[in-house]
Enzyme design. Structure first.
Site, PDB file in Angstrom:
ATOM      1  N   PRO A  96       6.838  -9.248  -1.337  1.00  0.00           N
ATOM      2  CA  PRO A  96       6.585 -10.145  -0.207  1.00  0.00           C
ATOM      3  C   PRO A  96       5.206  -9.863   0.406  1.00  0.00           C
ATOM      4  O   PRO A  96       4.802  -8.704   0.529  1.00  0.00           O
ATOM      5  CB  PRO A  96       7.697  -9.810   0.802  1.00  0.00           C
ATOM      6  CG  PRO A  96       8.692  -9.003   0.058  1.00  0.00           C
ATOM      7  CD  PRO A  96       8.016  -8.390  -1.129  1.00  0.00           C
ATOM      8  N   VAL A  97       4.492 -10.937   0.741  1.00  0.00           N
ATOM      9  CA  VAL A  97       3.131 -10.808   1.276  1.00  0.00           C
ATOM     10  C   VAL A  97       3.201 -10.439   2.761  1.00  0.00           C
ATOM     11  O   VAL A  97       4.125 -10.854   3.466  1.00  0.00           O
ATOM     12  CB  VAL A  97       2.392 -12.160   1.083  1.00  0.00           C
ATOM     13  CG1 VAL A  97       1.028 -12.133   1.752  1.00  0.00           C
ATOM     14  CG2 VAL A  97       2.230 -12.458  -0.403  1.00  0.00           C
ATOM     15  N   GLY A 100       4.106  -5.078   4.511  1.00  0.00           N
ATOM     16  CA  GLY A 100       4.017  -3.621   4.519  1.00  0.00           C
ATOM     17  C   GLY A 100       4.251  -2.990   3.170  1.00  0.00           C
ATOM     18  O   GLY A 100       4.371  -1.771   3.051  1.00  0.00           O
ATOM     19  N   GLY A 102       2.201  -3.406   0.450  1.00  0.00           N
ATOM     20  CA  GLY A 102       0.967  -3.239  -0.323  1.00  0.00           C
ATOM     21  C   GLY A 102       0.741  -4.330  -1.351  1.00  0.00           C
ATOM     22  O   GLY A 102       0.133  -4.099  -2.401  1.00  0.00           O
ATOM     23  N   SER A 103       1.198  -5.542  -1.039  1.00  0.00           N
ATOM     24  CA  SER A 103       1.087  -6.632  -2.011  1.00  0.00           C
ATOM     25  C   SER A 103      -0.358  -6.881  -2.447  1.00  0.00           C
ATOM     26  O   SER A 103      -0.638  -7.080  -3.637  1.00  0.00           O
ATOM     27  CB  SER A 103       1.744  -7.881  -1.407  1.00  0.00           C
ATOM     28  OG  SER A 103       0.925  -8.983  -1.487  1.00  0.00           O
ATOM     29  N   ALA A 105      -2.977  -4.813  -2.612  1.00  0.00           N
ATOM     30  CA  ALA A 105      -3.470  -3.769  -3.524  1.00  0.00           C
ATOM     31  C   ALA A 105      -2.791  -3.882  -4.886  1.00  0.00           C
ATOM     32  O   ALA A 105      -3.429  -3.682  -5.924  1.00  0.00           O
ATOM     33  CB  ALA A 105      -3.224  -2.385  -2.922  1.00  0.00           C
ATOM     34  N   ASP A 147      -3.019   2.830   0.555  1.00  0.00           N
ATOM     35  CA  ASP A 147      -2.249   1.827  -0.196  1.00  0.00           C
ATOM     36  C   ASP A 147      -2.720   1.745  -1.643  1.00  0.00           C
ATOM     37  O   ASP A 147      -1.920   1.850  -2.585  1.00  0.00           O
ATOM     38  CB  ASP A 147      -2.389   0.436   0.449  1.00  0.00           C
ATOM     39  CG  ASP A 147      -1.623   0.322   1.754  1.00  0.00           C
ATOM     40  OD1 ASP A 147      -1.176   1.363   2.270  1.00  0.00           O
ATOM     41  OD2 ASP A 147      -1.470  -0.806   2.256  1.00  0.00           O
TER      42      ASP A 147
HETATM   43  C1  MEV Z   1      -0.930   0.012   5.839  1.00  0.00           C
HETATM   44  O1  MEV Z   1      -0.070   0.074   4.739  1.00  0.00           O
HETATM   45  C2  MEV Z   1      -1.198   1.391   6.382  1.00  0.00           C
HETATM   46  C3  MEV Z   1      -2.128   1.445   7.601  1.00  0.00           C
HETATM   47  O2  MEV Z   1      -2.175   2.831   7.967  1.00  0.00           O
HETATM   48  C4  MEV Z   1      -3.495   0.935   7.284  1.00  0.00           C
HETATM   49  C5  MEV Z   1      -4.277   1.835   6.339  1.00  0.00           C
HETATM   50  O3  MEV Z   1      -3.955   2.993   6.186  1.00  0.00           O
HETATM   51  O4  MEV Z   1      -5.269   1.319   5.784  1.00  0.00           O
HETATM   52  C6  MEV Z   1      -1.552   0.682   8.761  1.00  0.00           C
END
Ligand code: MEV
Length: 309
Positions: A96-97, A100, A102-103, A105, A147
């Site tokens: 899912p975009v 959280g 990491g879609s 990357a 990520d």
């Molecule tokens: C995002 O998955 C993690 C954050 O800490 C951003 C980052 O580390 O670049 C929110």
């Protein structure tokens, strides 16, 4: 065909942007895949991004691509000193975009792997990681690099910005319930929001980042020694500081609460926050119950996974 997994941040999101350690693991139940076929002469390089319904033509002389996939392909061609080949790349993702996982990357990593292999010079390891990090800057502005690193290395990492990843051992596998809130939230925006708060009150926010650093170090020791109850407790503490950083939300707090009430040993938001996903550490026998409770509390989707098995 090449692929890359999703990721889960176990501890330390946001503070990692400010130099604190963080812990992340790959989550291979969700992944991005890229497959390619030769195209007729003169057609050049085309990327078909099925999930977002886009067809992208890649030209090297396009200096400000508005699309991260186009940019990823350009970076790959430049790195390998190659002209766009006559090739069509099909890109698909179950991640899912803006949730959280990491879609961004993962799709970049799968695409670069497929394109570089098709050009006869497969990019992997640090070289691939450096390119995906460049693309992440387009997605996130000031990413820490965690990520792309966990996704490219496909192994649990303890990560400190500028120092890179350190290997660590998982003393005893543990079970997580992962719940997608179904609410998309841009990491670029949450990172920028925290930056604004930090710039307005540096001492106050530095203190919160430092608190997270203490939690992450304690969590690392608990993971290495297989102390589930302590890992869970550190998750609860980390969530409380993320609330102070204003990156939780009513919905995320409700999912975290539901997991704890159903017997989870600890729960927290994971990733950029304000939407996206929540993770809960559970006794394996209690996983189904916790997953049902968070769905009842509004989660759009849940998964159960074992870390370090
Ligand atoms: C995002 O998955 C993690 C954050 O800490 C951003 C980052 O580390 O670049 C929110």
């Amino acid at each position: 065909m090449h692929s890359a997994p999703a990721k889960i941040i176990l501890f330390g999101e946001h503070a990692v942007v400010y130099g604190q350690p963080a812990i992340a693991v790959p989550f291979s139940a969700l992944s991005a895949t890229a497959d390619s076929i030769a195209a007729p002469d003169g057609t050049g390089l085309t990327i078909i991004a099925h999930d977002v319904g886009r067809v992208l033509h890649v030209y090297l002389d396009d200096d400000s691509p508005d699309n991260a996939l186009t940019y990823a392909a350009q970076l790959t061609l430049r790195k390998l000193h190659a002209r766009p080949p006559n090739l069509t790349i099909d890109l698909r993702s179950t991640i899912p975009v803006a949730s959280g996982f990491g879609s961004g990357a993962a799709v970049s990593a799968a695409l670069i792997r497929e394109l570089s292999a098709a050009l006869g010079s497969p990019l992997e390891g640090d070289q691939l990681n450096a390119l995906v990090f460049e693309v992440e800057k387009m997605h996130h502005g000031t990413p820490s690099g965690i990520d792309n690193t966990v996704i490219v290395k496909n192994t649990p990492i303890y990560f400190v910005r500028d120092a890179g990843p350190q290997a660590f051992t998982i003393g005893r596998p543990f079970t997580l319930v992962i719940a997608d809130s179904g609410i998309a939230a841009s990491t670029r925006e949450t990172v920028a929001a925290v930056r604004k708060l930090y710039e307005a009150k540096p001492a106050r926010y530095q203190q919160l980042f430092d608190q997270i650093g203490v939690i992450v170090r304690a969590a690392k020791a608990a993971i290495e020694q297989g102390r589930w109850a302590d890992i869970g407790q550190q998750m609860n503490l980390n969530h409380a500081v993320l609330q102070d950083l204003t990156v939780s939300s009513e919905v995320l707090d409700r999912l975290v609460q539901a997991a704890r009430e159903a017997g989870a040993l600890g729960a927290k938001l994971s990733g950029g926050g304000r939407g996206g996903n929540v993770i809960a550490l559970v006794e394996p026998a209690n996983a189904k119950r916790v997953a049902a409770a968070v769905r009842q509390a509004g989660a759009a989707h849940t998964w159960v996974t074992t870390v370090g098995g």
